[in-house]
Scaffold this motif. Sequence first.
Motif, short mmCIF file in Angstrom:
data_model
loop_
_atom_site.label_atom_id
_atom_site.label_comp_id
_atom_site.label_asym_id
_atom_site.label_seq_id
_atom_site.Cartn_x
_atom_site.Cartn_y
_atom_site.Cartn_z
N LYS A 45 42.65 42.62 44.30
CA LYS A 45 42.06 41.90 45.15
C LYS A 45 42.21 40.31 45.20
CE LYS A 45 38.08 44.95 46.48
NZ LYS A 45 36.57 45.23 46.43
N ARG A 46 42.05 39.86 46.31
CA ARG A 46 41.98 38.34 46.43
C ARG A 46 40.65 37.95 46.22
NH1 ARG A 46 45.89 35.22 48.16
NH2 ARG A 46 47.67 36.09 49.22
N SER A 52 33.71 36.93 42.41
CA SER A 52 35.06 37.62 42.50
C SER A 52 36.15 36.99 41.76
CB SER A 52 35.38 37.88 44.13
OG SER A 52 35.67 36.78 44.86
N VAL A 53 36.39 35.74 41.37
CA VAL A 53 37.21 35.04 40.67
C VAL A 53 36.92 35.60 39.30
CG1 VAL A 53 38.31 33.11 39.49
CG2 VAL A 53 37.77 33.25 42.07
N ALA A 58 38.55 39.01 34.76
CA ALA A 58 38.28 39.83 33.65
C ALA A 58 39.07 41.34 33.87
CB ALA A 58 36.63 40.32 33.81
N ALA A 59 39.29 41.60 35.08
CA ALA A 59 39.85 43.07 35.17
C ALA A 59 41.58 42.68 34.87
CB ALA A 59 40.09 43.38 36.82
N LEU A 60 42.10 41.57 35.11
CA LEU A 60 43.40 41.25 34.79
C LEU A 60 43.64 41.09 33.30
CD1 LEU A 60 44.39 38.67 37.51
CD2 LEU A 60 45.38 41.01 37.27
N LYS A 61 42.43 40.45 32.61
CA LYS A 61 42.55 40.39 31.23
C LYS A 61 42.58 41.96 30.51
CE LYS A 61 41.79 38.60 26.98
NZ LYS A 61 42.48 39.18 25.92
N LEU A 62 41.58 42.69 30.83
CA LEU A 62 41.34 44.12 30.63
C LEU A 62 42.85 44.73 30.85
CD1 LEU A 62 37.94 45.06 31.40
CD2 LEU A 62 38.64 44.84 29.10
N SER A 63 43.28 44.85 32.02
CA SER A 63 44.57 45.41 32.10
C SER A 63 45.90 44.77 31.36
CB SER A 63 44.88 45.12 33.85
OG SER A 63 46.13 45.71 34.04
N ASP A 64 45.91 43.61 31.09
CA ASP A 64 46.97 43.14 30.11
C ASP A 64 46.63 43.59 28.71
OD1 ASP A 64 49.13 41.40 29.74
OD2 ASP A 64 47.66 40.20 28.40
#
Length: 104
Positions: A45-46, A52-53, A58-64
């Motif tokens: 999501k934007r 939301s930032v 956090a979601a990007l970090k967990l995904s990585d």
Amino acid sequence: VLFFTDPYNFEHVNEIIKSWKRYAPRHRLVVLSIKNPSMALIAGKRSSDVESVFLRSAALKLSDDRSRTFSILEQSGIPALEANPDSFTIDVINRYINLKMQFR
């Protein structure tokens, strides 16, 4: 051996690798995990406000981190599969069949 788990960090993955090599060297292990579709949605999501930032970050970090943990397993010779909940059963069966065909 199909090992259903959620390798949540690098220490957990290292424990899996060490334990497996010590206790079951004559068997093949496949680590299986279910993806979190909500996390992928949040990461894609934007961001328009501070909250939301933060959530997206956090979601990007967990995904990585998850990608890296699965990469470490694969590099250690332990096949891993992370599949979506709606296709998990079929993906697991297909992975199992493919691995069985490799070791005939």
